[in-house]
Design a protein around this motif. Sequence first.
Motif, PDB file in Angstrom:
ATOM      1  N   LEU A  71      -0.930  -6.532  15.397  1.00  0.00           N
ATOM      2  CA  LEU A  71      -2.069  -5.631  15.177  1.00  0.00           C
ATOM      3  C   LEU A  71      -1.623  -4.233  14.764  1.00  0.00           C
ATOM      4  N   MET A  72      -0.664  -3.683  15.469  1.00  0.00           N
ATOM      5  CA  MET A  72      -0.206  -2.326  15.141  1.00  0.00           C
ATOM      6  C   MET A  72       0.503  -2.299  13.786  1.00  0.00           C
ATOM      7  N   GLY A  73       1.339  -3.285  13.519  1.00  0.00           N
ATOM      8  CA  GLY A  73       2.005  -3.354  12.222  1.00  0.00           C
ATOM      9  C   GLY A  73       1.001  -3.516  11.092  1.00  0.00           C
ATOM     10  N   GLY A  74      -0.020  -4.347  11.308  1.00  0.00           N
ATOM     11  CA  GLY A  74      -1.056  -4.536  10.302  1.00  0.00           C
ATOM     12  C   GLY A  74      -1.858  -3.267  10.051  1.00  0.00           C
ATOM     13  N   ILE A  75      -2.195  -2.567  11.119  1.00  0.00           N
ATOM     14  CA  ILE A  75      -2.971  -1.323  10.975  1.00  0.00           C
ATOM     15  C   ILE A  75      -2.144  -0.259  10.263  1.00  0.00           C
ATOM     16  N   ILE A  76      -0.884  -0.125  10.658  1.00  0.00           N
ATOM     17  CA  ILE A  76      -0.021   0.890  10.038  1.00  0.00           C
ATOM     18  C   ILE A  76       0.159   0.605   8.546  1.00  0.00           C
ATOM     19  N   THR A  77       0.446  -0.645   8.200  1.00  0.00           N
ATOM     20  CA  THR A  77       0.634  -0.953   6.774  1.00  0.00           C
ATOM     21  C   THR A  77      -0.683  -0.852   6.012  1.00  0.00           C
ATOM     22  N   ALA A  78      -1.794  -1.151   6.678  1.00  0.00           N
ATOM     23  CA  ALA A  78      -3.097  -0.995   6.023  1.00  0.00           C
ATOM     24  C   ALA A  78      -3.373   0.468   5.705  1.00  0.00           C
ATOM     25  N   LEU A  79      -2.968   1.353   6.608  1.00  0.00           N
ATOM     26  CA  LEU A  79      -3.200   2.783   6.395  1.00  0.00           C
ATOM     27  C   LEU A  79      -2.285   3.373   5.322  1.00  0.00           C
ATOM     28  N   THR A  80      -1.162   2.728   5.075  1.00  0.00           N
ATOM     29  CA  THR A  80      -0.178   3.295   4.146  1.00  0.00           C
ATOM     30  C   THR A  80      -0.011   2.479   2.867  1.00  0.00           C
ATOM     31  N   THR A  81      -0.868   1.515   2.645  1.00  0.00           N
ATOM     32  CA  THR A  81      -0.716   0.654   1.473  1.00  0.00           C
ATOM     33  C   THR A  81      -0.998   1.414   0.171  1.00  0.00           C
ATOM     34  N   THR A  82      -0.299   1.012  -0.884  1.00  0.00           N
ATOM     35  CA  THR A  82      -0.580   1.556  -2.220  1.00  0.00           C
ATOM     36  C   THR A  82      -1.354   0.536  -3.051  1.00  0.00           C
ATOM     37  N   PHE A  83      -1.603  -0.625  -2.488  1.00  0.00           N
ATOM     38  CA  PHE A  83      -2.326  -1.687  -3.185  1.00  0.00           C
ATOM     39  C   PHE A  83      -3.825  -1.423  -3.059  1.00  0.00           C
ATOM     40  N   PRO A  84      -4.537  -1.303  -4.162  1.00  0.00           N
ATOM     41  CA  PRO A  84      -5.985  -1.038  -4.094  1.00  0.00           C
ATOM     42  C   PRO A  84      -6.724  -2.152  -3.340  1.00  0.00           C
ATOM     43  N   GLY A  85      -7.399  -1.796  -2.256  1.00  0.00           N
ATOM     44  CA  GLY A  85      -8.116  -2.772  -1.450  1.00  0.00           C
ATOM     45  C   GLY A  85      -7.215  -3.609  -0.573  1.00  0.00           C
ATOM     46  N   GLY A  86      -5.984  -3.166  -0.355  1.00  0.00           N
ATOM     47  CA  GLY A  86      -5.012  -3.954   0.401  1.00  0.00           C
ATOM     48  C   GLY A  86      -5.073  -3.786   1.904  1.00  0.00           C
ATOM     49  N   GLN A  87      -6.056  -3.069   2.413  1.00  0.00           N
ATOM     50  CA  GLN A  87      -6.120  -2.819   3.848  1.00  0.00           C
ATOM     51  C   GLN A  87      -6.338  -4.109   4.644  1.00  0.00           C
ATOM     52  N   LEU A  88      -7.394  -4.830   4.354  1.00  0.00           N
ATOM     53  CA  LEU A  88      -7.686  -6.066   5.083  1.00  0.00           C
ATOM     54  C   LEU A  88      -6.613  -7.137   4.847  1.00  0.00           C
ATOM     55  N   PRO A  89      -6.146  -7.351   3.616  1.00  0.00           N
ATOM     56  CA  PRO A  89      -5.058  -8.320   3.422  1.00  0.00           C
ATOM     57  C   PRO A  89      -3.794  -7.980   4.231  1.00  0.00           C
ATOM     58  N   ASN A  90      -3.502  -6.687   4.421  1.00  0.00           N
ATOM     59  CA  ASN A  90      -2.341  -6.302   5.225  1.00  0.00           C
ATOM     60  C   ASN A  90      -2.511  -6.728   6.676  1.00  0.00           C
ATOM     61  N   ILE A  91      -3.685  -6.529   7.218  1.00  0.00           N
ATOM     62  CA  ILE A  91      -3.930  -6.908   8.612  1.00  0.00           C
ATOM     63  C   ILE A  91      -3.896  -8.430   8.758  1.00  0.00           C
ATOM     64  N   ILE A  92      -4.526  -9.135   7.834  1.00  0.00           N
ATOM     65  CA  ILE A  92      -4.528 -10.606   7.870  1.00  0.00           C
ATOM     66  C   ILE A  92      -3.103 -11.139   7.795  1.00  0.00           C
ATOM     67  N   ASP A  93      -2.318 -10.602   6.864  1.00  0.00           N
ATOM     68  CA  ASP A  93      -0.968 -11.143   6.676  1.00  0.00           C
ATOM     69  C   ASP A  93      -0.082 -10.880   7.887  1.00  0.00           C
ATOM     70  N   LYS A  94      -0.231  -9.751   8.547  1.00  0.00           N
ATOM     71  CA  LYS A  94       0.609  -9.468   9.723  1.00  0.00           C
ATOM     72  C   LYS A  94       0.254 -10.388  10.884  1.00  0.00           C
ATOM     73  N   ILE A  95      -1.030 -10.660  11.066  1.00  0.00           N
ATOM     74  CA  ILE A  95      -1.443 -11.552  12.156  1.00  0.00           C
ATOM     75  C   ILE A  95      -0.915 -12.973  11.923  1.00  0.00           C
ATOM     76  N   VAL A  96      -1.099 -13.483  10.711  1.00  0.00           N
ATOM     77  CA  VAL A  96      -0.626 -14.836  10.388  1.00  0.00           C
ATOM     78  C   VAL A  96       0.899 -14.898  10.467  1.00  0.00           C
ATOM     79  N   THR A  97       1.569 -13.895   9.921  1.00  0.00           N
ATOM     80  CA  THR A  97       3.029 -13.878   9.907  1.00  0.00           C
ATOM     81  C   THR A  97       3.603 -13.825  11.310  1.00  0.00           C
ATOM     82  N   CYS A  98       3.058 -12.968  12.153  1.00  0.00           N
ATOM     83  CA  CYS A  98       3.574 -12.853  13.523  1.00  0.00           C
ATOM     84  C   CYS A  98       3.366 -14.141  14.309  1.00  0.00           C
ATOM     85  N   ALA A  99       2.248 -14.809  14.091  1.00  0.00           N
ATOM     86  CA  ALA A  99       2.027 -16.095  14.744  1.00  0.00           C
ATOM     87  C   ALA A  99       3.057 -17.123  14.269  1.00  0.00           C
TER      88      ALA A  99
END
Length: 174
Positions: A57-85
Amino acid sequence: MNLRKNVLTALLLAIGFILHQIVPGALGAMKFDIMLAMIFVAIFINSDVKNVVLAALMGGIITALTTTFPGGQLPNIIDKIVTCAAVYAMIKLALKFTPELNQVAVIVISFVGTIISGAVFLYSALLIVGLPAPFTALFMGIVLPTAVANVFVTIVIYNAVKMALKASGFSMAR
């Protein structure tokens, strides 16, 4: 949950935040996600389920806040949750064969984890906001080089943290 291990996770995520900030955007406004290496090390050091969720969750939120990908906030959170699992499952599988994670397991898990992260990010971004370049080009141009780089970053950081913990007498018991 052990407070010391949570503090270590927070420190690793803070280092990952700094690294994520200084890595420039590349193909299609995507960045090499060096934050993943820090998340992986945090999970390798403390593979407790609560720590895995915290790191995801924290890694996803941090990368979502710092992403340079347009609209990449939600995909960053999704990918961190799936990846960590997925990384958690790979660690548990590896620990069935050895009492402690060895260098080969760390390398394989970090490589595969980065591939999973990149694929989930690209696919979720494709579904949510679309991609600025073809999926294959982004996968080959960003995800695969990031996976190779993360192997080296992860193994160096993991060994350094492990050595520091050993020198300080900090127990990494699971």
